[in-house]
Design a protein around this motif. Structure first.
Motif, mmCIF file in Angstrom:
data_model
loop_
_atom_site.group_PDB
_atom_site.id
_atom_site.type_symbol
_atom_site.label_atom_id
_atom_site.label_comp_id
_atom_site.label_asym_id
_atom_site.label_seq_id
_atom_site.Cartn_x
_atom_site.Cartn_y
_atom_site.Cartn_z
ATOM 1 N N PHE A 1 -9.495 -7.103 -16.399
ATOM 2 C CA PHE A 1 -8.448 -7.098 -15.513
ATOM 3 C C PHE A 1 -7.248 -7.130 -16.365
ATOM 4 O O PHE A 1 -6.962 -7.766 -16.905
ATOM 5 C CB PHE A 1 -8.726 -8.282 -14.418
ATOM 6 C CG PHE A 1 -10.525 -8.222 -13.933
ATOM 7 C CD1 PHE A 1 -10.959 -7.685 -13.057
ATOM 8 C CD2 PHE A 1 -10.901 -8.943 -14.566
ATOM 9 C CE1 PHE A 1 -12.189 -7.697 -12.678
ATOM 10 C CE2 PHE A 1 -12.839 -9.174 -14.303
ATOM 11 C CZ PHE A 1 -12.907 -8.596 -13.253
ATOM 12 N N ASP A 2 -6.470 -6.052 -15.434
ATOM 13 C CA ASP A 2 -4.909 -5.498 -16.236
ATOM 14 C C ASP A 2 -3.507 -6.660 -15.915
ATOM 15 O O ASP A 2 -3.455 -7.318 -16.620
ATOM 16 C CB ASP A 2 -4.722 -4.304 -15.771
ATOM 17 C CG ASP A 2 -5.489 -3.147 -16.750
ATOM 18 O OD1 ASP A 2 -6.255 -3.104 -17.523
ATOM 19 O OD2 ASP A 2 -5.788 -1.890 -15.880
ATOM 20 N N GLU A 3 -3.731 -6.892 -15.088
ATOM 21 C CA GLU A 3 -2.973 -7.827 -13.816
ATOM 22 C C GLU A 3 -3.167 -9.244 -14.774
ATOM 23 O O GLU A 3 -2.393 -10.534 -15.026
ATOM 24 C CB GLU A 3 -3.128 -7.563 -12.313
ATOM 25 C CG GLU A 3 -4.319 -8.286 -12.280
ATOM 26 C CD GLU A 3 -5.519 -7.193 -11.221
ATOM 27 O OE1 GLU A 3 -6.207 -7.540 -10.922
ATOM 28 O OE2 GLU A 3 -5.964 -6.090 -12.698
ATOM 29 N N ASP B 1 -2.577 -5.696 -2.814
ATOM 30 C CA ASP B 1 -1.419 -5.997 -3.630
ATOM 31 C C ASP B 1 -0.726 -6.921 -1.719
ATOM 32 O O ASP B 1 0.547 -8.157 -2.151
ATOM 33 C CB ASP B 1 -0.603 -4.524 -3.792
ATOM 34 C CG ASP B 1 -0.792 -4.542 -5.549
ATOM 35 O OD1 ASP B 1 -1.277 -5.192 -6.201
ATOM 36 O OD2 ASP B 1 -0.498 -3.784 -5.406
ATOM 37 N N TYR C 1 -1.855 -10.087 -2.532
ATOM 38 C CA TYR C 1 -1.590 -10.929 -3.525
ATOM 39 C C TYR C 1 0.198 -11.788 -2.102
ATOM 40 O O TYR C 1 0.332 -12.574 -2.575
ATOM 41 C CB TYR C 1 -1.000 -10.097 -4.630
ATOM 42 C CG TYR C 1 -2.190 -10.440 -5.772
ATOM 43 C CD1 TYR C 1 -3.199 -11.365 -5.307
ATOM 44 C CD2 TYR C 1 -2.591 -9.637 -6.322
ATOM 45 C CE1 TYR C 1 -4.066 -11.390 -6.370
ATOM 46 C CE2 TYR C 1 -3.871 -9.446 -7.075
ATOM 47 C CZ TYR C 1 -4.769 -10.284 -7.131
ATOM 48 O OH TYR C 1 -5.671 -10.213 -7.814
ATOM 49 N N LEU D 1 1.214 -11.039 -10.300
ATOM 50 C CA LEU D 1 0.111 -10.507 -10.282
ATOM 51 C C LEU D 1 0.587 -9.270 -9.491
ATOM 52 O O LEU D 1 0.017 -8.515 -9.907
ATOM 53 C CB LEU D 1 -1.335 -10.975 -9.721
ATOM 54 C CG LEU D 1 -1.631 -12.046 -10.273
ATOM 55 C CD1 LEU D 1 -2.691 -13.071 -8.872
ATOM 56 C CD2 LEU D 1 -2.839 -11.568 -11.028
ATOM 57 N N ILE D 2 1.248 -8.836 -8.871
ATOM 58 C CA ILE D 2 1.451 -7.811 -8.170
ATOM 59 C C ILE D 2 2.409 -7.011 -9.132
ATOM 60 O O ILE D 2 1.998 -5.840 -9.671
ATOM 61 C CB ILE D 2 2.703 -8.426 -6.444
ATOM 62 C CG1 ILE D 2 2.098 -8.975 -5.853
ATOM 63 C CG2 ILE D 2 2.797 -6.779 -6.318
ATOM 64 C CD1 ILE D 2 2.478 -9.191 -4.344
ATOM 65 N N ARG E 1 0.007 -5.011 -12.019
ATOM 66 C CA ARG E 1 -0.819 -4.178 -11.642
ATOM 67 C C ARG E 1 0.079 -2.972 -11.064
ATOM 68 O O ARG E 1 -0.117 -2.132 -10.929
ATOM 69 C CB ARG E 1 -1.245 -4.050 -9.861
ATOM 70 C CG ARG E 1 -2.681 -5.462 -9.558
ATOM 71 C CD ARG E 1 -2.477 -6.109 -8.316
ATOM 72 N NE ARG E 1 -3.329 -4.752 -7.497
ATOM 73 C CZ ARG E 1 -3.836 -3.652 -7.719
ATOM 74 N NH1 ARG E 1 -5.110 -4.019 -8.790
ATOM 75 N NH2 ARG E 1 -4.417 -2.484 -7.221
ATOM 76 N N LYS F 1 1.846 0.297 -12.517
ATOM 77 C CA LYS F 1 1.758 1.541 -13.355
ATOM 78 C C LYS F 1 2.069 1.526 -14.657
ATOM 79 O O LYS F 1 1.527 1.815 -16.050
ATOM 80 C CB LYS F 1 1.778 2.827 -13.050
ATOM 81 C CG LYS F 1 1.000 3.155 -11.868
ATOM 82 C CD LYS F 1 0.755 4.450 -11.267
ATOM 83 C CE LYS F 1 0.233 5.174 -9.600
ATOM 84 N NZ LYS F 1 0.235 6.302 -9.214
ATOM 85 N N TRP G 1 2.157 -0.720 -16.681
ATOM 86 C CA TRP G 1 1.515 -1.653 -18.401
ATOM 87 C C TRP G 1 -0.046 -1.009 -18.719
ATOM 88 O O TRP G 1 -0.067 -1.203 -19.502
ATOM 89 C CB TRP G 1 1.082 -2.923 -17.546
ATOM 90 C CG TRP G 1 2.378 -3.643 -16.785
ATOM 91 C CD1 TRP G 1 2.136 -3.843 -15.266
ATOM 92 C CD2 TRP G 1 3.285 -4.316 -17.144
ATOM 93 N NE1 TRP G 1 3.540 -5.209 -15.511
ATOM 94 C CE2 TRP G 1 4.153 -4.831 -16.743
ATOM 95 C CE3 TRP G 1 2.783 -4.238 -19.244
ATOM 96 C CZ2 TRP G 1 4.579 -6.152 -17.170
ATOM 97 C CZ3 TRP G 1 3.767 -5.806 -19.725
ATOM 98 C CH2 TRP G 1 5.022 -6.138 -18.288
ATOM 99 N N GLN G 2 0.697 0.537 -18.098
ATOM 100 C CA GLN G 2 -0.706 0.993 -18.347
ATOM 101 C C GLN G 2 -0.225 2.340 -19.787
ATOM 102 O O GLN G 2 -1.140 3.196 -20.124
ATOM 103 C CB GLN G 2 -1.340 2.087 -17.332
ATOM 104 C CG GLN G 2 -1.805 2.235 -16.576
ATOM 105 C CD GLN G 2 -3.419 0.222 -16.430
ATOM 106 O OE1 GLN G 2 -4.018 0.940 -17.363
ATOM 107 N NE2 GLN G 2 -2.822 -0.945 -16.097
ATOM 108 N N LYS H 1 -0.115 -1.391 -23.104
ATOM 109 C CA LYS H 1 -1.183 -1.875 -23.089
ATOM 110 C C LYS H 1 -2.313 -3.007 -24.972
ATOM 111 O O LYS H 1 -2.440 -3.841 -24.663
ATOM 112 C CB LYS H 1 -2.612 -1.176 -22.411
ATOM 113 C CG LYS H 1 -3.638 -1.839 -22.027
ATOM 114 C CD LYS H 1 -4.222 -0.592 -20.732
ATOM 115 C CE LYS H 1 -5.252 -0.729 -20.331
ATOM 116 N NZ LYS H 1 -5.654 -0.341 -19.830
#
Length: 343
Positions: free
Chosen positions: A6-8, A211, A214, A264-265, A268, A270, A272-273, A278
């Protein structure tokens, strides 16, 4: 099939271990307001670690305890993953200290059989087994909580009792000497919250609005924290989070949970993609537990060398050395593992 990454959560874990390393460095360098501010407020990352653990476990293993044999097998696998790295760290740190006393000073360890035994058995000794003790306690509770989520009355009763005990810790104080045996009660509230978010997040409707969820929880927790902040301010009680951590009370938990939700928000986004970014945070996230132990050994040596080089007293320089060397050691260990597996 449930996702295993889970990315976040990976972003949060990556920054979490970086935050923990910074905390341990600043603990010995509280010489100015900025250091004090960072040391105090970065304490929330411990709560983030617990949240990440509970979130991932609930996402993957929620329905894995249909029989006693499956539950015992999971306990065995999980406990091995938690305990073996700690035992390796403990033995390695003692060995390096004994063999190279001019480079290592033990960093809180004591060359005493009773101290070593208590540390290894997680009943005392070094405070660096705190996270191990906590994760072991929460591991034992996790299968029980998965049952509670299916039987709401039991969950409600547990939340009521643990909430009352945490309330007592908040307004009447907890006992530091016995925190290892009582801290699981308030910490379990973080685990349950993480499980709740993970389980509810499997719904498409909830996932689309995660989002906002959270943000809502973050705001609620922060308002509750502010209430306790002004209460503690009024009665002249310590506002330092460390003093509310062993065992944790609502003042510490509400602050940590609020920042965890906001983080966490951010995790999430983009942003970080990015492929390179990553790969970096995934590597740090996957190895965060090992980094937790390795950095103690490097920190020990760095603190010794500060006696010979005044530049090493700088916190930023210390972090750069400790973090980079810890990452290098992880890379070497992983390569050795790969060679062994191939052969």
């Amino acid at each position: 099939m449930d996702r295993k990454r889970f990315d976040e959560v990976d972003v949060l874990k990556a920054f979490g271990i970086i935050g923990v390393i910074i905390i341990h460095i600043l603990t010995r360098n509280l010489t100015n307001p900025i250091s004090n501010f960072l040391w105090n407020n970065l304490q929330f990352f411990v709560i983030s670690f617990v949240f990440c653990s509970g979130f991932v476990l609930a996402s993957i293993y929620q329905n894995s305890f249909s029989s006693v044999s499956k539950t015992l097998a999971w306990y065995k696998k999980r406990l091995i993953r938690l305990l073996i790295p700690f035992f390796i760290y403990l033995i390695s740190h003692y060995a390096l200290w004994i063999i190279f006393p001019n480079i290592f000073n033990g960093l809180g360890l004591v060359q005493n059989l009773d101290f070593f035994t208590k540390s290894a058995l997680l009943i005392g000794g070094t405070n660096y087994n705190f996270l191990v003790v906590l994760f072991v306690e929460l591991t034992l509770l996790f299968p029980i909580f998965t049952t509670f989520f299916k039987r709401k009355k039991f969950l409600f009763l547990y939340l009521l009792l643990s909430g009352i005990i945490t309330f007592i810790f908040t307004f009447f104080g907890g006992s530091y000497p016995t925190y290892r045996f009582t801290m699981w009660i308030p910490w379990s509230l973080v685990l349950i919250f993480a499980m709740y978010v993970a389980i509810k997040g499997k719904s498409e409707k909830v996932a689309k609005n995660i989002d906002k969820i959270y943000l809502l929880f973050g705001v609620i927790f922060f308002i509750l924290f502010l209430g306790l902040y002004f209460y503690n301010l009024t009665i002249d009680k310590s506002l330092i989070f460390y003093n509310h951590k062993y065992p944790p009370d609502f003042y510490y938990l509400f602050f940590g949970l609020s920042l965890t939700c906001f983080a966490l928000i951010i995790g999430r986004l983009k942003f970080w993609q990015n492929k390179i970014l990553k790969s970096i945070y995934l590597f740090i996230s996957r190895n965060s537990y090992s980094l937790f132990f390795i950095h103690f050994i490097i920190l020990d040596a760095v603190l010794i060398f500060t006696n010979y080089n005044i530049m090493l007293k700088n916190s930023l320089i210390q972090f750069s050395i400790i973090f980079s060397l810890s990452i290098l050691i992880i890379i070497i260990i992983n390569k050795v593992k790969s060679i062994i597996e191939i052969s």
